[in-house]
Design a protein around this motif. Structure first.
Motif, PDB file in Angstrom:
ATOM      1  N   TYR A 237       0.857  -1.180   0.000  1.00  0.00           N
ATOM      2  CA  TYR A 237       0.000   0.000   0.000  1.00  0.00           C
ATOM      3  C   TYR A 237       0.893   1.229   0.000  1.00  0.00           C
ATOM      4  O   TYR A 237       1.956   1.238   0.636  1.00  0.00           O
ATOM      5  CB  TYR A 237      -0.897   0.023   1.236  1.00  0.00           C
ATOM      6  N   ALA A 238       0.463   2.280  -0.681  1.00  0.00           N
ATOM      7  CA  ALA A 238       1.296   3.482  -0.728  1.00  0.00           C
ATOM      8  C   ALA A 238       0.425   4.703  -0.934  1.00  0.00           C
ATOM      9  O   ALA A 238      -0.665   4.635  -1.518  1.00  0.00           O
ATOM     10  CB  ALA A 238       2.327   3.381  -1.859  1.00  0.00           C
ATOM     11  N   SER A 239       0.918   5.816  -0.435  1.00  0.00           N
ATOM     12  CA  SER A 239       0.357   7.108  -0.807  1.00  0.00           C
ATOM     13  C   SER A 239       0.419   7.244  -2.320  1.00  0.00           C
ATOM     14  O   SER A 239       1.343   6.736  -2.961  1.00  0.00           O
ATOM     15  CB  SER A 239       1.166   8.223  -0.146  1.00  0.00           C
ATOM     16  N   ASP A 240      -0.562   7.950  -2.896  1.00  0.00           N
ATOM     17  CA  ASP A 240      -0.560   8.124  -4.347  1.00  0.00           C
ATOM     18  C   ASP A 240       0.313   9.286  -4.808  1.00  0.00           C
ATOM     19  O   ASP A 240       0.409   9.545  -6.010  1.00  0.00           O
ATOM     20  CB  ASP A 240      -1.984   8.279  -4.880  1.00  0.00           C
ATOM     21  N   LEU A 241       0.977   9.982  -3.891  1.00  0.00           N
ATOM     22  CA  LEU A 241       1.925  11.013  -4.299  1.00  0.00           C
ATOM     23  C   LEU A 241       3.154  10.342  -4.909  1.00  0.00           C
ATOM     24  O   LEU A 241       3.561   9.258  -4.484  1.00  0.00           O
ATOM     25  CB  LEU A 241       2.313  11.893  -3.117  1.00  0.00           C
ATOM     26  N   VAL A 242       3.764  10.988  -5.878  1.00  0.00           N
ATOM     27  CA  VAL A 242       4.742  10.327  -6.743  1.00  0.00           C
ATOM     28  C   VAL A 242       5.937   9.769  -5.969  1.00  0.00           C
ATOM     29  O   VAL A 242       6.472   8.712  -6.318  1.00  0.00           O
ATOM     30  CB  VAL A 242       5.209  11.291  -7.862  1.00  0.00           C
ATOM     31  N   ARG A 243       6.382  10.446  -4.915  1.00  0.00           N
ATOM     32  CA  ARG A 243       7.563   9.966  -4.200  1.00  0.00           C
ATOM     33  C   ARG A 243       7.321   8.625  -3.503  1.00  0.00           C
ATOM     34  O   ARG A 243       8.251   7.830  -3.351  1.00  0.00           O
ATOM     35  CB  ARG A 243       8.052  11.021  -3.194  1.00  0.00           C
TER      36      ARG A 243
ATOM     37  N   VAL B 101       3.642  -9.071  -6.444  1.00  0.00           N
ATOM     38  CA  VAL B 101       3.052  -8.304  -5.348  1.00  0.00           C
ATOM     39  C   VAL B 101       2.272  -7.126  -5.916  1.00  0.00           C
ATOM     40  O   VAL B 101       2.810  -6.303  -6.652  1.00  0.00           O
ATOM     41  CB  VAL B 101       4.136  -7.788  -4.376  1.00  0.00           C
ATOM     42  N   GLY B 102       1.008  -7.057  -5.564  1.00  0.00           N
ATOM     43  CA  GLY B 102       0.171  -5.970  -6.045  1.00  0.00           C
ATOM     44  C   GLY B 102       0.379  -4.698  -5.247  1.00  0.00           C
ATOM     45  O   GLY B 102       0.761  -4.733  -4.078  1.00  0.00           O
ATOM     46  N   ILE B 103       0.144  -3.566  -5.898  1.00  0.00           N
ATOM     47  CA  ILE B 103       0.274  -2.255  -5.261  1.00  0.00           C
ATOM     48  C   ILE B 103      -1.088  -1.573  -5.276  1.00  0.00           C
ATOM     49  O   ILE B 103      -1.783  -1.576  -6.298  1.00  0.00           O
ATOM     50  CB  ILE B 103       1.278  -1.364  -6.012  1.00  0.00           C
ATOM     51  N   ARG B 104      -1.444  -0.986  -4.150  1.00  0.00           N
ATOM     52  CA  ARG B 104      -2.670  -0.188  -4.090  1.00  0.00           C
ATOM     53  C   ARG B 104      -2.293   1.203  -3.609  1.00  0.00           C
ATOM     54  O   ARG B 104      -1.726   1.357  -2.530  1.00  0.00           O
ATOM     55  CB  ARG B 104      -3.701  -0.807  -3.154  1.00  0.00           C
ATOM     56  N   LEU B 105      -2.586   2.213  -4.413  1.00  0.00           N
ATOM     57  CA  LEU B 105      -2.292   3.599  -4.071  1.00  0.00           C
ATOM     58  C   LEU B 105      -3.505   4.229  -3.401  1.00  0.00           C
ATOM     59  O   LEU B 105      -4.613   4.163  -3.939  1.00  0.00           O
ATOM     60  CB  LEU B 105      -1.898   4.385  -5.321  1.00  0.00           C
ATOM     61  N   LEU B 106      -3.281   4.827  -2.239  1.00  0.00           N
ATOM     62  CA  LEU B 106      -4.386   5.356  -1.443  1.00  0.00           C
ATOM     63  C   LEU B 106      -4.187   6.847  -1.156  1.00  0.00           C
ATOM     64  O   LEU B 106      -3.214   7.232  -0.491  1.00  0.00           O
ATOM     65  CB  LEU B 106      -4.492   4.608  -0.112  1.00  0.00           C
ATOM     66  N   PRO B 107      -5.107   7.711  -1.599  1.00  0.00           N
ATOM     67  CA  PRO B 107      -5.037   9.127  -1.236  1.00  0.00           C
ATOM     68  C   PRO B 107      -5.089   9.350   0.274  1.00  0.00           C
ATOM     69  O   PRO B 107      -4.553  10.346   0.771  1.00  0.00           O
ATOM     70  CB  PRO B 107      -6.260   9.731  -1.931  1.00  0.00           C
ATOM     71  N   SER B 108      -5.698   8.428   1.003  1.00  0.00           N
ATOM     72  CA  SER B 108      -5.798   8.564   2.463  1.00  0.00           C
ATOM     73  C   SER B 108      -4.437   8.474   3.151  1.00  0.00           C
ATOM     74  O   SER B 108      -4.301   8.863   4.318  1.00  0.00           O
ATOM     75  CB  SER B 108      -6.735   7.507   3.038  1.00  0.00           C
TER      76      SER B 108
ATOM     77  N   GLY C  31      -0.686 -12.045   6.442  1.00  0.00           N
ATOM     78  CA  GLY C  31       0.631 -12.092   5.829  1.00  0.00           C
ATOM     79  C   GLY C  31       1.375 -10.785   6.003  1.00  0.00           C
ATOM     80  O   GLY C  31       0.935  -9.868   6.696  1.00  0.00           O
ATOM     81  N   ASN C  32       2.512 -10.676   5.353  1.00  0.00           N
ATOM     82  CA  ASN C  32       3.379  -9.502   5.490  1.00  0.00           C
ATOM     83  C   ASN C  32       3.014  -8.452   4.453  1.00  0.00           C
ATOM     84  O   ASN C  32       2.908  -8.760   3.258  1.00  0.00           O
ATOM     85  CB  ASN C  32       4.842  -9.907   5.325  1.00  0.00           C
ATOM     86  N   ILE C  33       2.837  -7.223   4.905  1.00  0.00           N
ATOM     87  CA  ILE C  33       2.488  -6.141   3.990  1.00  0.00           C
ATOM     88  C   ILE C  33       3.427  -4.961   4.189  1.00  0.00           C
ATOM     89  O   ILE C  33       4.014  -4.784   5.259  1.00  0.00           O
ATOM     90  CB  ILE C  33       1.026  -5.688   4.157  1.00  0.00           C
ATOM     91  N   LEU C  34       3.557  -4.186   3.137  1.00  0.00           N
ATOM     92  CA  LEU C  34       4.387  -2.990   3.163  1.00  0.00           C
ATOM     93  C   LEU C  34       3.498  -1.775   2.951  1.00  0.00           C
ATOM     94  O   LEU C  34       2.649  -1.771   2.056  1.00  0.00           O
ATOM     95  CB  LEU C  34       5.448  -3.060   2.057  1.00  0.00           C
ATOM     96  N   ILE C  35       3.698  -0.765   3.788  1.00  0.00           N
ATOM     97  CA  ILE C  35       3.023   0.521   3.608  1.00  0.00           C
ATOM     98  C   ILE C  35       4.101   1.564   3.358  1.00  0.00           C
ATOM     99  O   ILE C  35       4.992   1.759   4.189  1.00  0.00           O
ATOM    100  CB  ILE C  35       2.191   0.909   4.841  1.00  0.00           C
ATOM    101  N   VAL C  36       4.043   2.213   2.206  1.00  0.00           N
ATOM    102  CA  VAL C  36       5.001   3.265   1.862  1.00  0.00           C
ATOM    103  C   VAL C  36       4.292   4.603   2.025  1.00  0.00           C
ATOM    104  O   VAL C  36       3.298   4.870   1.347  1.00  0.00           O
ATOM    105  CB  VAL C  36       5.513   3.114   0.416  1.00  0.00           C
TER     106      VAL C  36
END
Length: 204
Positions: free
Chosen positions: A56-62, A76-83, A146-151
């Motif tokens: 999961y990641a912020s949808d800002l480019v960085r 591994v799938g990526i989901r971009l979240l404005p939240s 399971g193991n997840i990554l939040i950027v």
């Protein structure tokens, strides 16, 4: 389940590097610089054996770029979240802290007197950020195994850590969050334990 909380790496901002004058940088969409991309590639290698099930990641480019580098060509799938975006700093966006302290002393004092509720014109308060980020984090933690990554961003990660550690939001800047740092959370009974805090990216 392990949750890896990663702050995006070093960035470019209006032609300056992230180690330049400290600025109010919230939702301004600044990209990674060379060092930031290298940090993401190193974390890709470091996290390759963690069997991530989702990013999961912020949808800002960085943050989005960091997530895509780490995901690579894997499954591994990526989901971009404005939240998960950084706090919106309104009219303060992009201004150096020294400039605001000197040119807008009343605003600087208001922010210092009530960090939680101070809201710059056109922006968010840290209370607003809390009310946006924590439900998103709780949903992620509840819905996945399971193991997840939040950027995400320093403010977002600090908000999550304040909640887990029971720290008042007014003290959030007491938690260090360097560019490209990793934090690790593991569940214990009905709460999370912070197993690692502000681990620096092992740049060569």
């Amino acid at each position: 389940m392990t949750i890896f909380l990663l702050r995006h790496g070093h960035i470019e901002f209006s032609g300056t590097e992230s180690d330049g004058p400290k600025r109010f940088l919230g939702q301004t969409d600044a990209p990674l610089n060379h060092t930031g991309r290298e940090q993401a590639r190193i974390w890709q290698s470091e996290l390759a054996e963690k069997n991530l099930t989702k990013i999961y990641a912020s949808d800002l480019v960085r943050c989005a770029e960091t997530a895509r580098i780490i995901a690579g060509n894997g499954a591994v799938g990526i989901r971009l979240l404005p939240s998960l975006r950084e706090i919106n700093l309104g009219t303060l966006e992009g201004l150096s802290m020294d400039f605001v302290r000197t040119e807008f002393p009343e605003e600087w004092k208001k922010r210092g007197d009530d960090l939680l509720h101070y809201r710059p014109e056109g922006g968010e308060s840290f209370a607003d950020l809390r009310d946006r980020v924590l439900p998103a984090f709780e949903t992620i933690a509840r819905e996945h195994e399971g193991n997840i990554l939040i950027v995400a961003h320093a403010g977002v990660i600090r908000m999550i850590l304040c909640q887990i550690l029971g720290i008042p939001v007014s003290n959030l800047f007491r938690i260090g969050q360097s560019h490209g740092c990793l934090n690790i959370l593991e569940p214990h009974k009905d709460y999370f334990r912070v197993m690692c805090l502000n681990r620096a990216c092992p740049l060569p």
